[in-house]
Design a protein around this motif. Sequence first.
Motif, mmCIF file in Angstrom:
data_model
loop_
_atom_site.group_PDB
_atom_site.id
_atom_site.type_symbol
_atom_site.label_atom_id
_atom_site.label_comp_id
_atom_site.label_asym_id
_atom_site.label_seq_id
_atom_site.Cartn_x
_atom_site.Cartn_y
_atom_site.Cartn_z
ATOM 1 N N GLY A 90 1.368 -2.243 8.033
ATOM 2 C CA GLY A 90 1.734 -0.925 7.521
ATOM 3 C C GLY A 90 1.057 0.176 8.321
ATOM 4 O O GLY A 90 0.030 -0.073 8.961
ATOM 5 N N SER A 91 1.647 1.383 8.284
ATOM 6 C CA SER A 91 1.100 2.471 9.106
ATOM 7 C C SER A 91 -0.332 2.811 8.690
ATOM 8 O O SER A 91 -1.131 3.280 9.492
ATOM 9 C CB SER A 91 1.999 3.705 9.032
ATOM 10 O OG SER A 91 2.090 4.118 7.691
ATOM 11 N N ARG A 92 -0.663 2.543 7.426
ATOM 12 C CA ARG A 92 -2.048 2.794 6.972
ATOM 13 C C ARG A 92 -2.910 1.535 7.014
ATOM 14 O O ARG A 92 -4.058 1.559 6.535
ATOM 15 C CB ARG A 92 -2.032 3.336 5.547
ATOM 16 C CG ARG A 92 -1.352 4.676 5.482
ATOM 17 C CD ARG A 92 -1.470 5.265 4.106
ATOM 18 N NE ARG A 92 -0.890 6.601 4.118
ATOM 19 C CZ ARG A 92 -0.478 7.257 3.064
ATOM 20 N NH1 ARG A 92 -0.603 6.706 1.872
ATOM 21 N NH2 ARG A 92 0.020 8.453 3.166
ATOM 22 N N GLN A 95 -1.645 -2.990 3.754
ATOM 23 C CA GLN A 95 -0.751 -3.884 3.018
ATOM 24 C C GLN A 95 -0.957 -5.321 3.478
ATOM 25 O O GLN A 95 -1.158 -5.575 4.658
ATOM 26 C CB GLN A 95 0.710 -3.506 3.295
ATOM 27 C CG GLN A 95 1.018 -2.059 2.956
ATOM 28 C CD GLN A 95 2.473 -1.684 3.210
ATOM 29 O OE1 GLN A 95 3.353 -2.534 3.201
ATOM 30 N NE2 GLN A 95 2.713 -0.408 3.426
ATOM 31 N N TYR A 133 3.188 -6.645 0.377
ATOM 32 C CA TYR A 133 4.495 -6.533 1.044
ATOM 33 C C TYR A 133 5.276 -7.828 0.841
ATOM 34 O O TYR A 133 4.724 -8.926 0.994
ATOM 35 C CB TYR A 133 4.273 -6.301 2.546
ATOM 36 C CG TYR A 133 5.517 -5.917 3.308
ATOM 37 C CD1 TYR A 133 5.756 -4.587 3.644
ATOM 38 C CD2 TYR A 133 6.449 -6.869 3.706
ATOM 39 C CE1 TYR A 133 6.903 -4.221 4.348
ATOM 40 C CE2 TYR A 133 7.595 -6.509 4.401
ATOM 41 C CZ TYR A 133 7.807 -5.186 4.727
ATOM 42 O OH TYR A 133 8.940 -4.817 5.431
ATOM 43 N N THR A 154 10.674 -0.868 -0.182
ATOM 44 C CA THR A 154 9.716 -0.101 0.601
ATOM 45 C C THR A 154 10.439 0.991 1.391
ATOM 46 O O THR A 154 11.558 0.780 1.857
ATOM 47 C CB THR A 154 8.905 -1.004 1.563
ATOM 48 O OG1 THR A 154 8.020 -0.181 2.306
ATOM 49 C CG2 THR A 154 9.784 -1.778 2.525
ATOM 50 N N ASP A 155 9.795 2.152 1.502
ATOM 51 C CA ASP A 155 10.393 3.189 2.356
ATOM 52 C C ASP A 155 9.846 3.065 3.777
ATOM 53 O O ASP A 155 10.154 3.874 4.639
ATOM 54 C CB ASP A 155 10.174 4.601 1.768
ATOM 55 C CG ASP A 155 8.738 4.846 1.382
ATOM 56 O OD1 ASP A 155 7.871 4.060 1.838
ATOM 57 O OD2 ASP A 155 8.472 5.795 0.619
ATOM 58 N N GLU A 156 9.028 2.023 3.996
ATOM 59 C CA GLU A 156 8.435 1.842 5.316
ATOM 60 C C GLU A 156 8.490 0.347 5.678
ATOM 61 O O GLU A 156 7.472 -0.343 5.670
ATOM 62 C CB GLU A 156 6.973 2.328 5.255
ATOM 63 C CG GLU A 156 6.284 2.415 6.572
ATOM 64 C CD GLU A 156 4.744 2.319 6.425
ATOM 65 O OE1 GLU A 156 4.091 2.203 7.459
ATOM 66 O OE2 GLU A 156 4.221 2.340 5.300
ATOM 67 N N ASP A 158 8.277 -3.013 7.551
ATOM 68 C CA ASP A 158 7.484 -3.376 8.713
ATOM 69 C C ASP A 158 8.451 -3.752 9.851
ATOM 70 O O ASP A 158 9.289 -4.645 9.676
ATOM 71 C CB ASP A 158 6.590 -4.576 8.356
ATOM 72 C CG ASP A 158 5.710 -4.981 9.526
ATOM 73 O OD1 ASP A 158 4.670 -4.340 9.700
ATOM 74 O OD2 ASP A 158 6.090 -5.915 10.255
#
Length: 189
Positions: A90-92, A95, A133, A154-156, A158
């Motif tokens: 994940g970008s942060r 996850q 995730y 998810t809006d993101e 992978d």
Amino acid sequence: MITGREMLRTEVEQVWQIDRREVIHHIYCLENGALVLKPETYDMQGWPKGEAEKYTPILYECYDRGAWFYGLWEEGKIVGVAILDRMFIGSRVDQLQLKFLHVSRDYRQGGLGRLLFELASMKAREWGANKMYISATPSERTVDFYLKLGAHITDEPDPELLRLEPEDIHLVFELGRHLDSTEDREADP
Ligand SMILES: CC(C)(COP(=O)(O)OP(=O)(O)OC[C@H]1O[C@@H](n2cnc3c(N)ncnc32)[C@H](O)[C@@H]1OP(=O)(O)O)[C@@H](O)C(=O)NCCC(=O)NCCS
């Protein structure tokens, strides 16, 4: 009696002893961000051909980087498995992926899937993740199971997991939430 414990490395290949038989009548597709149910029938007689050969090395890699493998057995026979990967995504970078969740055919609808999901989410929280995730098989039952437990689209997605499983429904479960919490129930109309 069903008993559960973490799996040993020598038990990794037992995952293929789980009875994968399932008849699927509907699958979900994601269209403009919304889930759309489509009639499609698959009579799965077991694990797809080549699945064990393809995924066994991946499972060993996963085990060797510290993933959590948890099994349920009845009288020496494995009947359910959950695997939580140890690699943050994940970008942060917050996850952890629920890499595998399967319950043998004759043991489904009895709470074992929920139990394994709950244990995996506790482990993910313990390891400091904010979200779990899930790249879910698009069958109606599987996706409805995760939605029921509180996961959402998810809006993101992978990019790598989406590339590997473009037909899957990519979900996340927020680990701040607790299954069946009073808060959730009160929020329901
Ligand atoms: C998906 C799977 C793991 C669920 O395990 P399970 O043991 O059958 O599920 P549970 O009995 O714990 O059900 C948990 C909750 O989901 C609900 N649920 C179970 N099956 C459901 C279904 N077909 N549709 C909607 N909700 C369902 C149950 O009602 C239950 O909610 P409740 O506790 O409020 O009654 C299991 O069916 C399975 O292994 N399926 C085949 C493999 C698979 O798809 N794995 C996931 C790969 S991503």
